[in-house]
Design a protein around this motif. Structure first.
Motif, mmCIF file in Angstrom:
data_model
loop_
_atom_site.group_PDB
_atom_site.id
_atom_site.type_symbol
_atom_site.label_atom_id
_atom_site.label_comp_id
_atom_site.label_asym_id
_atom_site.label_seq_id
_atom_site.Cartn_x
_atom_site.Cartn_y
_atom_site.Cartn_z
ATOM 1 N N CYS A 3 0.446 -1.135 -0.045
ATOM 2 C CA CYS A 3 -0.135 0.194 0.314
ATOM 3 C C CYS A 3 0.603 1.186 0.182
ATOM 4 O O CYS A 3 0.719 1.975 1.075
ATOM 5 C CB CYS A 3 -1.014 0.024 0.870
ATOM 6 S SG CYS A 3 -2.092 -1.227 1.332
ATOM 7 N N SER A 4 1.919 1.316 -0.781
ATOM 8 C CA SER A 4 2.604 2.680 -0.852
ATOM 9 C C SER A 4 3.049 3.386 -2.033
ATOM 10 O O SER A 4 2.468 2.247 -3.128
ATOM 11 C CB SER A 4 3.787 2.147 -0.391
ATOM 12 O OG SER A 4 4.374 1.019 -0.949
ATOM 13 N N ASN A 5 3.527 4.142 -2.458
ATOM 14 C CA ASN A 5 3.875 4.672 -4.329
ATOM 15 C C ASN A 5 5.165 3.656 -4.597
ATOM 16 O O ASN A 5 5.626 2.663 -3.634
ATOM 17 C CB ASN A 5 4.809 5.428 -3.948
ATOM 18 C CG ASN A 5 3.552 6.191 -3.735
ATOM 19 O OD1 ASN A 5 2.656 6.689 -3.620
ATOM 20 N ND2 ASN A 5 4.326 8.178 -3.265
ATOM 21 N N ARG A 6 4.967 3.892 -5.702
ATOM 22 C CA ARG A 6 6.247 2.328 -6.836
ATOM 23 C C ARG A 6 6.549 3.135 -7.648
ATOM 24 O O ARG A 6 6.932 3.695 -8.111
ATOM 25 C CB ARG A 6 4.945 1.607 -7.568
ATOM 26 C CG ARG A 6 4.003 0.099 -6.479
ATOM 27 C CD ARG A 6 3.603 -0.568 -7.544
ATOM 28 N NE ARG A 6 4.574 -1.778 -7.724
ATOM 29 C CZ ARG A 6 5.138 -2.191 -9.214
ATOM 30 N NH1 ARG A 6 2.938 -1.982 -9.172
ATOM 31 N NH2 ARG A 6 5.937 -2.924 -9.723
ATOM 32 N N LYS A 18 1.918 6.727 -8.039
ATOM 33 C CA LYS A 18 1.417 6.805 -6.726
ATOM 34 C C LYS A 18 0.361 6.587 -6.053
ATOM 35 O O LYS A 18 -0.619 6.428 -6.966
ATOM 36 C CB LYS A 18 1.093 8.783 -6.470
ATOM 37 C CG LYS A 18 2.650 9.051 -7.401
ATOM 38 C CD LYS A 18 3.290 9.302 -6.503
ATOM 39 C CE LYS A 18 4.507 10.187 -7.108
ATOM 40 N NZ LYS A 18 6.015 9.833 -6.503
ATOM 41 N N TYR A 19 0.409 5.994 -5.304
ATOM 42 C CA TYR A 19 -0.473 4.666 -4.456
ATOM 43 C C TYR A 19 -2.039 6.045 -4.339
ATOM 44 O O TYR A 19 -1.913 6.892 -4.027
ATOM 45 C CB TYR A 19 -0.222 4.073 -3.503
ATOM 46 C CG TYR A 19 -0.617 3.433 -2.732
ATOM 47 C CD1 TYR A 19 -1.072 2.017 -3.350
ATOM 48 C CD2 TYR A 19 -1.912 3.318 -1.892
ATOM 49 C CE1 TYR A 19 -2.574 1.045 -2.799
ATOM 50 C CE2 TYR A 19 -2.782 2.568 -0.684
ATOM 51 C CZ TYR A 19 -2.988 1.390 -1.505
ATOM 52 O OH TYR A 19 -3.843 0.067 -1.461
ATOM 53 N N SER A 21 -5.369 4.570 -2.660
ATOM 54 C CA SER A 21 -6.280 4.129 -1.279
ATOM 55 C C SER A 21 -6.701 4.144 -1.497
ATOM 56 O O SER A 21 -8.124 3.157 -1.392
ATOM 57 C CB SER A 21 -5.620 5.255 0.082
ATOM 58 O OG SER A 21 -6.434 6.147 0.370
ATOM 59 N N TYR A 32 -3.326 3.601 -8.843
ATOM 60 C CA TYR A 32 -2.718 4.434 -9.153
ATOM 61 C C TYR A 32 -1.974 6.277 -9.678
ATOM 62 O O TYR A 32 -2.976 5.183 -10.736
ATOM 63 C CB TYR A 32 -0.987 4.035 -9.288
ATOM 64 C CG TYR A 32 0.120 2.763 -8.625
ATOM 65 C CD1 TYR A 32 -0.154 2.830 -7.161
ATOM 66 C CD2 TYR A 32 -0.699 1.439 -9.153
ATOM 67 C CE1 TYR A 32 0.536 1.245 -6.852
ATOM 68 C CE2 TYR A 32 0.224 0.514 -8.088
ATOM 69 C CZ TYR A 32 0.715 0.772 -7.555
ATOM 70 O OH TYR A 32 0.790 -0.813 -6.157
#
Length: 255
Positions: A3-6, A18-19, A21, A32
């Motif tokens: 559950c985060s940016n990649r 950019k994640y 949510s 994203y």
């Protein structure tokens, strides 16, 4: 995927994701926003690169400024499996709207305008189903009922504060229209303008916009609308949103 940016790197390309949510929770897959400014693309390899498993089982949105450089970027992203959804216009309010021209005597008796202090007990289902030309309705992988549900749930999830505000129209004590506004130092954006179908003959939408603008006291008020949504475009033009400040090409990648 977490559950985060990649950061996804392949064949000389570096995609900054950019994640999101809320989108992830609703669509039940990692979602994203592709940050173009923070990404690096290798155009020497053409548009045949295949990100493959790097982006599988995900929902990714990207918005490209519609300018001279967008064609090359558009071709590249289509090679990555992104699909064109529509063109989003940002319209700036230049003042005098229909309600101002008509005058307050045109406000129907029984209609009053308020700012919502607490987001509860609104007709969420009816309001959420009014958005038939959103990017989610234009996405072939999302059924219209699912898109309606998205907006209904999103509206319910809004936590109001000094930067997130809802203005409403009441008719005979019932909420019949709302405007959701997000404010920043740069501008105030009208994101969610909706009046129930059966009350649109009462000039509520124009007067609600006029009321909201008066309460916002911002020098830069904008809204966003898809270029193909002619009905909404005509409504905003009548109500003072006459300057196109930018246009964005919207693409999705659903896998």
């Amino acid at each position: 995927m977490g559950c985060s940016n990649r950061i996804v790197e392949f064949d000389g390309n570096r995609l900054s994701l950019k994640y999101l949510s809320w989108d992830t929770m609703f669509f039940r897959r990692p979602s994203y926003l592709l940050d173009i400014a923070d990404s690096v693309f290798d155009f020497s390899t053409g548009s045949s690169d295949n990100p493959g498993y790097h982006l599988d089982n995900s929902f990714i949105t990207v918005k490209l400024n519609d300018d001279a450089d967008s064609k090359k970027m558009l071709n590249k992203l289509q090679g990555f499996g992104f699909r064109y959804i529509g063109t989003e216009l940002v319209l700036q309010n230049l003042g005098q709207n229909q309600a101002t021209i008509l005058g307050k005597e045109e406000i129907n008796h029984g209609v009053e305008f308020i700012e919502i202090e607490k987001n509860e007990n609104l007709p969420y289902g009816k309001l959420g189903s009014l958005f038939k030309y959103s990017r989610f309705h234009l996405e072939q992988n999302i059924h219209d009922d699912w898109a309606d549900e998205f907006w209904t749930d999103y509206l319910q999830s809004i936590h109001l504060n000094e930067n997130k505000r809802i203005f409403a129209a009441m008719y005979l004590g019932e909420i019949v229209g709302i405007i959701f506004v997000q404010q920043t130092i740069a501008n105030a954006t009208l994101f969610f303008v909706a009046v129930l179908e059966e009350y649109r003959c009462l000039n509520i939408g124009s007067n609600l916009i006029a009321y909201s603008i008066e309460r916002l006291k911002s020098e830069n008020i904008v809204t966003e609308v898809y270029a193909g949504n002619v009905r909404a475009l005509n409504f905003y033009l009548r109500n003072g949103f006459r300057k196109v400040t930018c246009s964005r090409i919207v693409l999705h990648r659903w896998s």
